[in-house]
Design a protein around this motif. Structure first.
Motif, PDB file in Angstrom:
ATOM      1  N   GLN A 274      13.457  15.606  18.127  1.00 59.54           N
ATOM      2  CA  GLN A 274      13.182  17.225  17.368  1.00 59.54           C
ATOM      3  C   GLN A 274      13.608  17.144  15.816  1.00 59.54           C
ATOM      4  N   ARG A 275      14.208  16.595  15.567  1.00 60.18           N
ATOM      5  CA  ARG A 275      13.884  16.678  13.850  1.00 60.18           C
ATOM      6  C   ARG A 275      13.208  16.067  13.378  1.00 60.18           C
ATOM      7  N   PHE A 276      12.685  14.999  13.576  1.00 61.12           N
ATOM      8  CA  PHE A 276      10.543  14.911  12.880  1.00 61.12           C
ATOM      9  C   PHE A 276      10.435  16.232  13.504  1.00 61.12           C
ATOM     10  N   GLY A 277      10.204  16.748  14.508  1.00 64.22           N
ATOM     11  CA  GLY A 277       9.252  17.969  14.760  1.00 64.22           C
ATOM     12  C   GLY A 277       9.694  19.217  13.661  1.00 64.22           C
ATOM     13  N   ALA A 278      10.764  18.959  13.315  1.00 65.56           N
ATOM     14  CA  ALA A 278      11.501  20.304  12.560  1.00 65.56           C
ATOM     15  C   ALA A 278      10.757  20.142  10.841  1.00 65.56           C
ATOM     16  N   ALA A 280       8.058  18.467  10.594  1.00 68.85           N
ATOM     17  CA  ALA A 280       6.398  18.406  10.304  1.00 68.85           C
ATOM     18  C   ALA A 280       6.437  17.259  10.222  1.00 68.85           C
ATOM     19  N   CYS A 281       6.994  15.917  10.760  1.00 66.44           N
ATOM     20  CA  CYS A 281       6.374  14.696  10.709  1.00 66.44           C
ATOM     21  C   CYS A 281       5.845  14.375  11.668  1.00 66.44           C
ATOM     22  N   PRO A 282       4.990  14.101  12.422  1.00 66.02           N
ATOM     23  CA  PRO A 282       4.618  13.757  14.023  1.00 66.02           C
ATOM     24  C   PRO A 282       4.776  12.494  14.050  1.00 66.02           C
ATOM     25  N   CYS A 283       5.939  12.497  15.535  1.00 67.66           N
ATOM     26  CA  CYS A 283       6.301  11.624  15.967  1.00 67.66           C
ATOM     27  C   CYS A 283       6.312  11.539  17.535  1.00 67.66           C
ATOM     28  N   PRO A 284       5.003  10.021  17.246  1.00 68.36           N
ATOM     29  CA  PRO A 284       5.066  10.108  19.212  1.00 68.36           C
ATOM     30  C   PRO A 284       5.986   9.626  20.106  1.00 68.36           C
ATOM     31  N   PRO A 285       5.952  10.272  21.195  1.00 72.87           N
ATOM     32  CA  PRO A 285       7.410  10.505  22.214  1.00 72.87           C
ATOM     33  C   PRO A 285       7.386   8.387  22.425  1.00 72.87           C
ATOM     34  N   SER A 286       8.406   8.031  21.623  1.00 73.11           N
ATOM     35  CA  SER A 286       8.888   7.063  21.887  1.00 73.11           C
ATOM     36  C   SER A 286       9.815   6.584  23.393  1.00 73.11           C
ATOM     37  N   GLN A 287       9.487   5.816  23.721  1.00 75.41           N
ATOM     38  CA  GLN A 287      10.624   4.966  25.050  1.00 75.41           C
ATOM     39  C   GLN A 287      10.959   4.050  24.589  1.00 75.41           C
ATOM     40  N   GLY A 288      10.484   3.183  23.196  1.00 75.46           N
ATOM     41  CA  GLY A 288      11.692   2.506  22.642  1.00 75.46           C
ATOM     42  C   GLY A 288      13.133   2.674  22.660  1.00 75.46           C
ATOM     43  N   VAL A 291      11.911   4.657  16.603  1.00 79.96           N
ATOM     44  CA  VAL A 291      10.870   6.101  16.764  1.00 79.96           C
ATOM     45  C   VAL A 291       9.932   5.782  15.403  1.00 79.96           C
ATOM     46  N   PHE A 292       8.699   5.918  15.595  1.00 78.02           N
ATOM     47  CA  PHE A 292       7.688   5.949  14.717  1.00 78.02           C
ATOM     48  C   PHE A 292       6.974   7.373  14.244  1.00 78.02           C
ATOM     49  N   PRO A 293       7.944   7.939  12.812  1.00 77.77           N
ATOM     50  CA  PRO A 293       7.312   9.038  12.129  1.00 77.77           C
ATOM     51  C   PRO A 293       6.785   8.636  11.250  1.00 77.77           C
ATOM     52  N   LEU A 294       4.947   9.561  11.329  1.00 71.60           N
ATOM     53  CA  LEU A 294       4.038  10.260  10.197  1.00 71.60           C
ATOM     54  C   LEU A 294       5.096  11.010   9.271  1.00 71.60           C
ATOM     55  N   VAL A 295       5.466   9.767   7.691  1.00 69.34           N
ATOM     56  CA  VAL A 295       6.343  10.914   6.981  1.00 69.34           C
ATOM     57  C   VAL A 295       4.906  11.052   6.126  1.00 69.34           C
ATOM     58  N   LEU A 347      16.460  13.834   2.859  1.00 67.08           N
ATOM     59  CA  LEU A 347      15.027  13.423   2.485  1.00 67.08           C
ATOM     60  C   LEU A 347      13.990  13.925   2.708  1.00 67.08           C
ATOM     61  N   LEU A 348      13.769  14.115   3.979  1.00 68.92           N
ATOM     62  CA  LEU A 348      12.260  14.870   4.773  1.00 68.92           C
ATOM     63  C   LEU A 348      12.886  16.480   4.580  1.00 68.92           C
ATOM     64  N   GLY A 349      13.691  16.695   4.537  1.00 70.10           N
ATOM     65  CA  GLY A 349      13.981  18.242   4.222  1.00 70.10           C
ATOM     66  C   GLY A 349      13.828  18.433   3.590  1.00 70.10           C
ATOM     67  N   ARG A 350      13.445  17.464   2.103  1.00 67.79           N
ATOM     68  CA  ARG A 350      13.487  18.725   0.512  1.00 67.79           C
ATOM     69  C   ARG A 350      11.865  17.946   0.300  1.00 67.79           C
ATOM     70  N   ILE A 351      11.685  16.854   1.176  1.00 67.49           N
ATOM     71  CA  ILE A 351       9.951  17.310   1.400  1.00 67.49           C
ATOM     72  C   ILE A 351       9.165  17.399   1.543  1.00 67.49           C
ATOM     73  N   GLY A 352      10.166  18.197   3.056  1.00 67.24           N
ATOM     74  CA  GLY A 352       9.207  19.282   4.135  1.00 67.24           C
ATOM     75  C   GLY A 352       7.905  18.453   4.636  1.00 67.24           C
ATOM     76  N   GLY A 353       8.544  17.310   4.932  1.00 63.29           N
ATOM     77  CA  GLY A 353       7.026  16.412   5.754  1.00 63.29           C
ATOM     78  C   GLY A 353       5.691  16.322   5.396  1.00 63.29           C
ATOM     79  N   THR A 354       4.784  16.413   6.104  1.00 60.60           N
ATOM     80  CA  THR A 354       3.848  15.677   5.668  1.00 60.60           C
ATOM     81  C   THR A 354       2.925  16.637   4.956  1.00 60.60           C
ATOM     82  N   PRO A 355       1.888  16.579   4.630  1.00 64.14           N
ATOM     83  CA  PRO A 355       1.607  17.186   3.570  1.00 64.14           C
ATOM     84  C   PRO A 355       0.203  18.543   4.938  1.00 64.14           C
TER      85      PRO A 355
END
Ligand SMILES: Cc1ncc(COP(=O)(O)O)c(C=O)c1O
Length: 355
Positions: A274-278, A280-288, A291-295, A347-355
């Motif tokens: 949920q946080r990665f969504g907020a 704006a970092c796409p993250c596959p719905p991991s079942q492990g 998690v593997f976000p695109l940062v 870190l990610l709140g500051r950067i604002g995720g991926t462009p």
């Protein structure tokens, strides 16, 4: 080396995890699982000395694991970690001129197994949905092994039972290796279905949810004809006596602690997705248990900033297409999770995720 020494068959790979972390540093880069009760380790002190004197037998652990799965003991082969079960299967069913079919990105050991056996690795992209049609279109008479890692490392994506069946039935001349080492964290366990398909070998481990990566205990479960091949493709005493003693004690004690750990990891996973969504970092719905976000292009910098706070996460700098991602192991511990979530927020709140 003398000029007459033949060159090695495969290229040298760097050792992962070569250093132990210092105090306060948490490893979230190796997907280890629960932390067993230290009382388990103390039980070694009461073990019969034969545990270290005699050549160790895997038979008792195979029986215990077979009972848990409701299969016959000859359908289970215990190996020195799941890595060795995969390696044995690849050595048995691959050779120069044969193909190892994988959905990519996936567990990096498969590249080594292809190289060591002289087989050709054939990769099909796995971006979101499982690439059933892509894999089916690449099956040839030379396909020796089809490796399906589910949940997949590093994405955490899964293959369904019907997809597994379609692949196994479309390639009866191949072995389908179902790498299920993260299955305890997933919604669905495909082992029972896989055992109805004669060419599927399921590989599982005590390294992850069971928390015994240091003991090096994995196992293959399959039709007895396939387990007989896996058994004969390796040495007869693959796991050290103290490791087997601890693994038997852990498995005999049941899965109570494991269920608690998996529940905590799932809560952390839901929250982080949920946080990665907020952010704006796409993250596959991991079942492990990761998690593997695109940062984004700052992935290496984010990894270093987290390391400076004592949180080690994985960055795949050298793997094509993965350099803007991080793989983060879920700690399974609320205090560590809060520390991780706060650091990522900064870190990610500051950067604002991926462009
Ligand atoms: C997909 C996958 N398979 C196999 C393994 C190896 O597990 P083991 O510790 O049992 O050798 C790992 C370890 O990280 C993994 O991620």
């Amino acid at each position: 080396m003398s000029g007459r020494t033949p060159p090695p068959r495969f290229t040298a790979a760097p050792y992962l995890a070569s250093k132990s972390p210092s105090a306060g540093v948490v490893r979230l880069d190796t997907n280890e699982g629960s932390t067993p009760d230290p009382a388990l380790l103390r039980r070694l002190a009461e073990a019969d000395v034969q545990v270290i004197r005699a050549y160790p037998s895997t038979r008792r652990l195979e029986q215990l694991l077979a009972e848990r799965l409701g299969v016959a003991p000859d359908q289970v082969v215990v190996t020195n970690g799941a890595d060795v079960a995969l390696d044995r299967a690849c050595r048995a069913w691959l050779a120069p001129g044969r193909e190892l079919l994988v959905a990519e990105p996936t567990f990096e050991m498969f590249y080594r197994f292809a190289e060591m056996t002289g087989a050709t690795l054939v990769g099909v992209p796995w971006v979101d949905r499982f690439p059933l049609d892509g894999l089916l279109s690449r099956v040839t008479p030379s396909t020796g092994v089809i490796a399906i890692v589910s949940p997949n490392n590093p994405t955490g994506l899964v293959c369904s039972g019907s997809e597994l069946r379609r692949i196994a039935e479309a390639a009866p001349h191949s072995v389908v290796l179902l790498d299920h080492v993260y299955v305890e964290y997933a919604d669905e366990d495909l082992t029972a279905l896989a055992l109805k398909l004669p060419n599927v070998i399921v590989v599982r481990t005590l390294s992850k949810a069971w928390g015994l990566a240091g003991c090096r205990v994995g196992y293959a479960v399959a039709d007895p004809a396939a387990t007989a091949v896996i058994r004969s493709a390796g040495d007869p005493f693959p796991v050290a006596g103290p490791s087997l003693f601890l693994a038997e004690a852990r498995v005999s004690a049941g899965a109570g602690a494991l269920v608690h750990h998996v529940g905590q990891v799932r809560r952390e996973r839901d929250d982080l997705l949920q946080r990665f969504g907020a952010w704006a970092c796409p993250c596959p719905p991991s079942q492990g248990n990761f998690v593997f976000p695109l940062v984004g292009p700052e992935a290496a910098g984010i990894r270093s900033a987290l390391a400076a706070e004592g949180l080690l996460v994985r960055h795949f700098a050298d793997r094509p297409g993965l350099a803007e991602h991080l793989r983060i192991t879920l700690p399974g511990n609320q205090a560590t999770y809060d520390r991780l979530a706060q650091a990522l927020e900064r870190l990610l709140g500051r950067i604002g995720g991926t462009p």
